[in-house]
Design a protein around this motif. Structure first.
Motif, PDB file in Angstrom:
ATOM      1  N   VAL A 162     -12.377 -29.043   4.600  1.00 15.21           N
ATOM      2  CA  VAL A 162     -11.989 -30.030   3.227  1.00 15.21           C
ATOM      3  C   VAL A 162     -11.467 -29.059   2.386  1.00 15.21           C
ATOM      4  N   GLY A 163     -11.917 -27.870   2.136  1.00 14.42           N
ATOM      5  CA  GLY A 163     -11.464 -26.998   0.884  1.00 14.42           C
ATOM      6  C   GLY A 163     -10.070 -26.396   1.267  1.00 14.42           C
ATOM      7  N   GLU A 164      -9.871 -26.136   2.573  1.00 17.09           N
ATOM      8  CA  GLU A 164      -8.572 -25.661   2.986  1.00 17.09           C
ATOM      9  C   GLU A 164      -7.485 -26.643   2.434  1.00 17.09           C
ATOM     10  N   ALA A 224     -15.725 -36.815   0.963  1.00 19.09           N
ATOM     11  CA  ALA A 224     -16.197 -35.800   2.021  1.00 19.09           C
ATOM     12  C   ALA A 224     -17.441 -35.341   1.372  1.00 19.09           C
ATOM     13  N   ALA A 225     -17.367 -34.871   0.125  1.00 19.32           N
ATOM     14  CA  ALA A 225     -18.812 -34.334  -0.703  1.00 19.32           C
ATOM     15  C   ALA A 225     -19.828 -35.354  -0.782  1.00 19.32           C
ATOM     16  N   ARG A 226     -19.356 -36.551  -0.877  1.00 18.70           N
ATOM     17  CA  ARG A 226     -20.539 -37.659  -0.889  1.00 18.70           C
ATOM     18  C   ARG A 226     -21.089 -37.726   0.459  1.00 18.70           C
ATOM     19  N   HIS A 278     -19.258 -28.847  -9.509  1.00 21.22           N
ATOM     20  CA  HIS A 278     -19.480 -28.805  -8.135  1.00 21.22           C
ATOM     21  C   HIS A 278     -20.799 -28.327  -7.932  1.00 21.22           C
ATOM     22  N   ASP A 279     -21.407 -29.071  -7.142  1.00 20.43           N
ATOM     23  CA  ASP A 279     -22.951 -28.766  -6.708  1.00 20.43           C
ATOM     24  C   ASP A 279     -23.300 -28.726  -5.303  1.00 20.43           C
ATOM     25  N   ILE A 280     -22.370 -28.731  -4.292  1.00 21.99           N
ATOM     26  CA  ILE A 280     -22.741 -28.580  -3.075  1.00 21.99           C
ATOM     27  C   ILE A 280     -23.442 -27.178  -2.515  1.00 21.99           C
ATOM     28  N   GLY A 281     -22.518 -26.195  -2.898  1.00 24.60           N
ATOM     29  CA  GLY A 281     -23.199 -24.695  -2.799  1.00 24.60           C
ATOM     30  C   GLY A 281     -24.455 -24.557  -3.583  1.00 24.60           C
ATOM     31  N   LEU A 314     -15.439 -22.608 -10.450  1.00 20.27           N
ATOM     32  CA  LEU A 314     -14.260 -22.426 -11.310  1.00 20.27           C
ATOM     33  C   LEU A 314     -14.104 -21.309 -11.887  1.00 20.27           C
ATOM     34  N   THR A 315     -12.818 -20.748 -11.872  1.00 24.41           N
ATOM     35  CA  THR A 315     -12.380 -19.321 -12.683  1.00 24.41           C
ATOM     36  C   THR A 315     -12.627 -19.660 -14.173  1.00 24.41           C
ATOM     37  N   THR A 316     -12.217 -20.715 -14.438  1.00 19.57           N
ATOM     38  CA  THR A 316     -12.514 -21.070 -15.975  1.00 19.57           C
ATOM     39  C   THR A 316     -14.043 -21.438 -16.094  1.00 19.57           C
ATOM     40  N   ILE A 345     -31.526 -12.428 -12.482  1.00 17.00           N
ATOM     41  CA  ILE A 345     -30.545 -13.315 -12.565  1.00 17.00           C
ATOM     42  C   ILE A 345     -29.641 -13.158 -11.202  1.00 17.00           C
ATOM     43  N   ILE A 346     -29.360 -14.211 -10.473  1.00 19.49           N
ATOM     44  CA  ILE A 346     -28.575 -14.145  -9.474  1.00 19.49           C
ATOM     45  C   ILE A 346     -27.576 -15.041  -9.331  1.00 19.49           C
ATOM     46  N   ILE A 347     -26.261 -14.558  -9.054  1.00 21.49           N
ATOM     47  CA  ILE A 347     -25.251 -15.517  -9.459  1.00 21.49           C
ATOM     48  C   ILE A 347     -24.266 -15.822  -7.914  1.00 21.49           C
ATOM     49  N   GLY A 348     -23.766 -17.173  -7.831  1.00 27.00           N
ATOM     50  CA  GLY A 348     -22.849 -17.173  -6.430  1.00 27.00           C
ATOM     51  C   GLY A 348     -21.921 -18.252  -6.732  1.00 27.00           C
ATOM     52  N   GLY A 349     -20.934 -18.425  -5.946  1.00 29.48           N
ATOM     53  CA  GLY A 349     -20.097 -19.411  -6.053  1.00 29.48           C
ATOM     54  C   GLY A 349     -18.775 -18.781  -5.418  1.00 29.48           C
ATOM     55  N   ALA A 350     -17.895 -19.753  -5.059  1.00 29.64           N
ATOM     56  CA  ALA A 350     -16.650 -18.991  -4.346  1.00 29.64           C
ATOM     57  C   ALA A 350     -15.915 -18.084  -5.333  1.00 29.64           C
ATOM     58  N   PRO A 351     -15.466 -18.111  -6.544  1.00 24.46           N
ATOM     59  CA  PRO A 351     -14.683 -17.090  -7.163  1.00 24.46           C
ATOM     60  C   PRO A 351     -15.450 -15.818  -7.547  1.00 24.46           C
TER      61      PRO A 351
HETATM   62 CO1  B1M Z   1     -13.159 -28.687  -6.771  1.00 26.74          CO
HETATM   63  N1  B1M Z   1     -12.127 -26.783  -7.029  1.00 26.74           N
HETATM   64  N2  B1M Z   1     -12.196 -29.027  -8.627  1.00 26.74           N
HETATM   65  N3  B1M Z   1     -13.747 -30.442  -6.523  1.00 26.74           N
HETATM   66  N4  B1M Z   1     -13.385 -27.940  -5.058  1.00 26.74           N
HETATM   67  C1  B1M Z   1     -12.398 -25.914  -5.861  1.00 26.74           C
HETATM   68  C2  B1M Z   1     -13.480 -24.853  -6.265  1.00 26.74           C
HETATM   69  C3  B1M Z   1     -11.047 -25.137  -5.838  1.00 26.74           C
HETATM   70  C4  B1M Z   1     -10.852 -23.831  -5.087  1.00 26.74           C
HETATM   71  C5  B1M Z   1     -10.051 -25.982  -4.768  1.00 26.74           C
HETATM   72  C6  B1M Z   1      -8.660 -25.300  -4.648  1.00 26.74           C
HETATM   73  O1  B1M Z   1      -7.652 -25.614  -5.526  1.00 26.74           O
HETATM   74  N5  B1M Z   1      -8.405 -24.571  -3.809  1.00 26.74           N
HETATM   75  C7  B1M Z   1     -10.602 -25.459  -7.288  1.00 26.74           C
HETATM   76  C8  B1M Z   1     -10.795 -24.170  -8.218  1.00 26.74           C
HETATM   77  C9  B1M Z   1      -9.816 -23.187  -8.450  1.00 26.74           C
HETATM   78  C10 B1M Z   1      -9.976 -22.182  -8.996  1.00 26.74           C
HETATM   79  O2  B1M Z   1     -10.890 -22.227 -10.402  1.00 26.74           O
HETATM   80  N6  B1M Z   1      -9.735 -20.784  -9.070  1.00 26.74           N
HETATM   81  C11 B1M Z   1     -11.056 -26.492  -7.734  1.00 26.74           C
HETATM   82  C12 B1M Z   1     -10.299 -27.464  -8.656  1.00 26.74           C
HETATM   83  C13 B1M Z   1      -9.132 -26.832  -9.313  1.00 26.74           C
HETATM   84  C14 B1M Z   1     -11.174 -28.563  -9.238  1.00 26.74           C
HETATM   85  C15 B1M Z   1     -10.586 -29.540 -10.451  1.00 26.74           C
HETATM   86  C16 B1M Z   1      -9.975 -28.743 -11.561  1.00 26.74           C
HETATM   87  C17 B1M Z   1      -9.654 -30.456  -9.782  1.00 26.74           C
HETATM   88  C18 B1M Z   1      -8.971 -31.311 -10.626  1.00 26.74           C
HETATM   89  O3  B1M Z   1      -9.598 -32.062 -11.180  1.00 26.74           O
HETATM   90  N7  B1M Z   1      -7.676 -31.212 -10.764  1.00 26.74           N
HETATM   91  C19 B1M Z   1     -12.092 -30.269 -10.683  1.00 26.74           C
HETATM   92  C20 B1M Z   1     -12.936 -29.618 -11.716  1.00 26.74           C
HETATM   93  C21 B1M Z   1     -14.122 -30.522 -11.979  1.00 26.74           C
HETATM   94  C22 B1M Z   1     -15.049 -29.660 -12.662  1.00 26.74           C
HETATM   95  O4  B1M Z   1     -16.072 -29.153 -12.106  1.00 26.74           O
HETATM   96  N8  B1M Z   1     -14.987 -29.879 -14.065  1.00 26.74           N
HETATM   97  C23 B1M Z   1     -12.580 -30.017  -9.167  1.00 26.74           C
HETATM   98  C24 B1M Z   1     -13.360 -31.462  -8.560  1.00 26.74           C
HETATM   99  C25 B1M Z   1     -14.004 -31.275  -7.378  1.00 26.74           C
HETATM  100  C26 B1M Z   1     -14.694 -32.525  -6.979  1.00 26.74           C
HETATM  101  C27 B1M Z   1     -15.639 -33.287  -7.866  1.00 26.74           C
HETATM  102  C28 B1M Z   1     -13.561 -33.489  -6.291  1.00 26.74           C
HETATM  103  C29 B1M Z   1     -15.298 -31.871  -5.628  1.00 26.74           C
HETATM  104  C30 B1M Z   1     -16.927 -31.418  -6.072  1.00 26.74           C
HETATM  105  C31 B1M Z   1     -17.732 -32.571  -5.700  1.00 26.74           C
HETATM  106  C32 B1M Z   1     -19.349 -31.663  -5.513  1.00 26.74           C
HETATM  107  O5  B1M Z   1     -19.760 -30.593  -5.582  1.00 26.74           O
HETATM  108  N9  B1M Z   1     -20.219 -32.633  -5.668  1.00 26.74           N
HETATM  109  C33 B1M Z   1     -14.829 -30.626  -5.448  1.00 26.74           C
HETATM  110  C34 B1M Z   1     -14.764 -29.811  -4.158  1.00 26.74           C
HETATM  111  C35 B1M Z   1     -15.498 -30.400  -3.272  1.00 26.74           C
HETATM  112  C36 B1M Z   1     -14.178 -28.521  -3.945  1.00 26.74           C
HETATM  113  C37 B1M Z   1     -13.980 -27.660  -2.858  1.00 26.74           C
HETATM  114  C38 B1M Z   1     -12.820 -28.325  -2.096  1.00 26.74           C
HETATM  115  C39 B1M Z   1     -15.129 -27.521  -1.981  1.00 26.74           C
HETATM  116  C40 B1M Z   1     -16.314 -26.677  -2.836  1.00 26.74           C
HETATM  117  C41 B1M Z   1     -17.730 -26.893  -1.778  1.00 26.74           C
HETATM  118  O6  B1M Z   1     -18.455 -27.512  -1.895  1.00 26.74           O
HETATM  119  N10 B1M Z   1     -17.404 -25.967  -0.827  1.00 26.74           N
HETATM  120  C42 B1M Z   1     -13.464 -26.223  -3.683  1.00 26.74           C
HETATM  121  C43 B1M Z   1     -12.599 -25.407  -2.336  1.00 26.74           C
HETATM  122  C44 B1M Z   1     -13.256 -24.360  -1.806  1.00 26.74           C
HETATM  123  O7  B1M Z   1     -14.388 -23.670  -2.488  1.00 26.74           O
HETATM  124  N11 B1M Z   1     -12.457 -23.830  -0.858  1.00 26.74           N
HETATM  125  C45 B1M Z   1     -13.015 -26.759  -4.664  1.00 26.74           C
HETATM  126  C46 B1M Z   1     -18.688 -25.869   0.174  1.00 26.74           C
HETATM  127  C47 B1M Z   1     -19.867 -25.107  -0.337  1.00 26.74           C
HETATM  128  C48 B1M Z   1     -20.782 -24.910   0.768  1.00 26.74           C
HETATM  129  O8  B1M Z   1     -19.345 -23.988  -0.727  1.00 26.74           O
HETATM  130  O9  B1M Z   1     -19.738 -24.143  -3.271  1.00 26.74           O
HETATM  131  O10 B1M Z   1     -18.700 -21.924  -2.369  1.00 26.74           O
HETATM  132  P1  B1M Z   1     -19.599 -23.075  -2.039  1.00 26.74           P
HETATM  133  O11 B1M Z   1     -20.894 -22.780  -2.026  1.00 26.74           O
HETATM  134  C49 B1M Z   1     -21.096 -21.464  -0.864  1.00 26.74           C
HETATM  135  C50 B1M Z   1     -21.157 -20.062  -1.646  1.00 26.74           C
HETATM  136  O12 B1M Z   1     -20.206 -20.081  -2.510  1.00 26.74           O
HETATM  137  C51 B1M Z   1     -22.643 -19.601  -2.207  1.00 26.74           C
HETATM  138  O13 B1M Z   1     -23.492 -20.390  -1.129  1.00 26.74           O
HETATM  139  C52 B1M Z   1     -22.596 -21.619  -0.396  1.00 26.74           C
HETATM  140  C53 B1M Z   1     -22.681 -21.583   0.904  1.00 26.74           C
HETATM  141  O14 B1M Z   1     -23.951 -20.957   1.339  1.00 26.74           O
HETATM  142  N12 B1M Z   1     -23.144 -20.009  -3.611  1.00 26.74           N
HETATM  143  C54 B1M Z   1     -24.446 -19.624  -3.902  1.00 26.74           C
HETATM  144  C55 B1M Z   1     -22.556 -21.189  -4.379  1.00 26.74           C
HETATM  145  N13 B1M Z   1     -23.346 -21.170  -5.446  1.00 26.74           N
HETATM  146  C56 B1M Z   1     -24.486 -20.233  -5.117  1.00 26.74           C
HETATM  147  C57 B1M Z   1     -25.595 -19.863  -5.824  1.00 26.74           C
HETATM  148  C58 B1M Z   1     -26.430 -19.136  -5.343  1.00 26.74           C
HETATM  149  C59 B1M Z   1     -26.275 -18.119  -4.360  1.00 26.74           C
HETATM  150  C60 B1M Z   1     -25.128 -18.779  -3.388  1.00 26.74           C
HETATM  151  O15 B1M Z   1     -27.461 -18.543  -6.094  1.00 26.74           O
HETATM  152  C61 B1M Z   1     -27.790 -18.936  -7.297  1.00 26.74           C
END
Ligand code: B1M
Length: 212
Positions: A48-50, A65-67, A101-104, A149-151, A174-180
């Motif tokens: 979905v992210g791709e 998809a997130a739901r 974003h709350d899935i991770g 988000l980078t922001t 303090i432990i931090i995580g997230g894609a960026p």
């Molecule tokens: Co958003 N979004 N999103 N989004 N979203 C990203 C992050 C983005 C990379 C997509 C892209 O453009 N390629 C991009 C960010 C770009 C950037 O900042 N460089 C982006 C954007 C731009 C936006 C909006 C601005 C879009 C818009 O409105 N135009 C907007 C912002 C809203 C806001 O937050 N204010 C937005 C909105 C959304 C949705 C609401 C639609 C939805 C979120 C739903 C939800 O979370 N309930 C969403 C989603 C789902 C994504 C992507 C597609 C998937 C994120 C995700 O859940 N991944 C994402 C693309 C991507 O990441 N490739 C994207 C799956 C999850 C398992 O991975 O969260 O990385 P992740 O967690 C990992 C690790 O990072 C780590 O462990 C997990 C796995 O084991 N981890 C931790 C995370 N937190 C941790 C904490 C820890 C330890 C590990 O300890 C404390």
């Protein structure tokens, strides 16, 4: 045997009912919840992210998809928590200010619970002040912050500064995580640890706390 690719597909298609059904079926078939998560659900969300990145999916599809993903996480949560061996400490966790974003973060919270930590989840869009308040009130051993988000990742530093001002920084790790987030970024803002994924979050916590 669970068909993990079918679970991934259901998440990619945002089919919550099918995701739930396949997750429940896998549990019935005695598939380990960790495998359902890491081999079915997370790979689906990665696709979905791709798709989002390549403009094949837009915000509505991603939300759907997130739901679907969250429906399955709700089912897995109590099962992952059952793995608890003993009480390892308290974790306050949240997604930083301005970030929804709350899935991770939810996966990280579940992993901590499963590893025997008592977890207090502050949810999303948590301001530095709220983080400080939660640390003061709950006295956790670990504060976990997530940013996608980078922001918004800048609020991690602001939170640490706010904790310093409140004379609480030395009282919590303090432990931090997230894609960026990167190791370098974590070091530069004075966090104690960085986790590229949720399982590493737990490992890092144990290491920092001197637990085996
Ligand atoms: Co958003 N979004 N999103 N989004 N979203 C990203 C992050 C983005 C990379 C997509 C892209 O453009 N390629 C991009 C960010 C770009 C950037 O900042 N460089 C982006 C954007 C731009 C936006 C909006 C601005 C879009 C818009 O409105 N135009 C907007 C912002 C809203 C806001 O937050 N204010 C937005 C909105 C959304 C949705 C609401 C639609 C939805 C979120 C739903 C939800 O979370 N309930 C969403 C989603 C789902 C994504 C992507 C597609 C998937 C994120 C995700 O859940 N991944 C994402 C693309 C991507 O990441 N490739 C994207 C799956 C999850 C398992 O991975 O969260 O990385 P992740 O967690 C990992 C690790 O990072 C780590 O462990 C997990 C796995 O084991 N981890 C931790 C995370 N937190 C941790 C904490 C820890 C330890 C590990 O300890 C404390």
């Amino acid at each position: 045997m669970a068909d993990f690719s079918e679970i991934s597909k259901a998440v990619i298609e945002g089919n919550a009912a099918r995701t739930r059904e396949l997750t429940e079926k896998a549990i019935e078939d005695k598939v380990a919840p960790e495998r359902i998560l890491h081999e079915g659900l997370v790979p689906g969300m990665n696709v979905v992210g791709e798709k989002f990145k390549n403009n094949d999916y837009y915000v509505p599809e991603v939300l759907i998809a997130a739901r679907a993903m969250n429906t399955a996480l709700d089912i897995l949560k109590p099962l992952l928590a059952q793995n608890e061996d003993n009480y390892r400490g308290k974790v306050v966790i949240g997604t930083v200010k301005g970030d929804l974003h709350d899935i991770g973060k939810n996966i990280a919270a579940m992993m901590f619970e499963g590893a025997g930590f008592n977890v207090i989840d502050l949810g999303v869009d948590v301001s530095p002040d709220k983080m400080v308040e939660a640390v003061r009130e709950n006295k956790p051993t670990i504060l976990g912050m997530s940013a996608l988000l980078t922001t918004t990742m800048t609020y991690m530093k602001e939170t640490i500064t706010a904790l310093e001002k409140a004379a609480l920084r030395e009282k919590v790790k303090i432990i931090i995580g997230g894609a960026p987030i990167t190791e370098d970024f974590a070091r530069s803002i004075g966090a104690d640890g960085y986790a590229p994924d949720a399982a590493t979050g737990v490992e890092t916590a144990r290491k920092i706390l001197g637990q085996s």
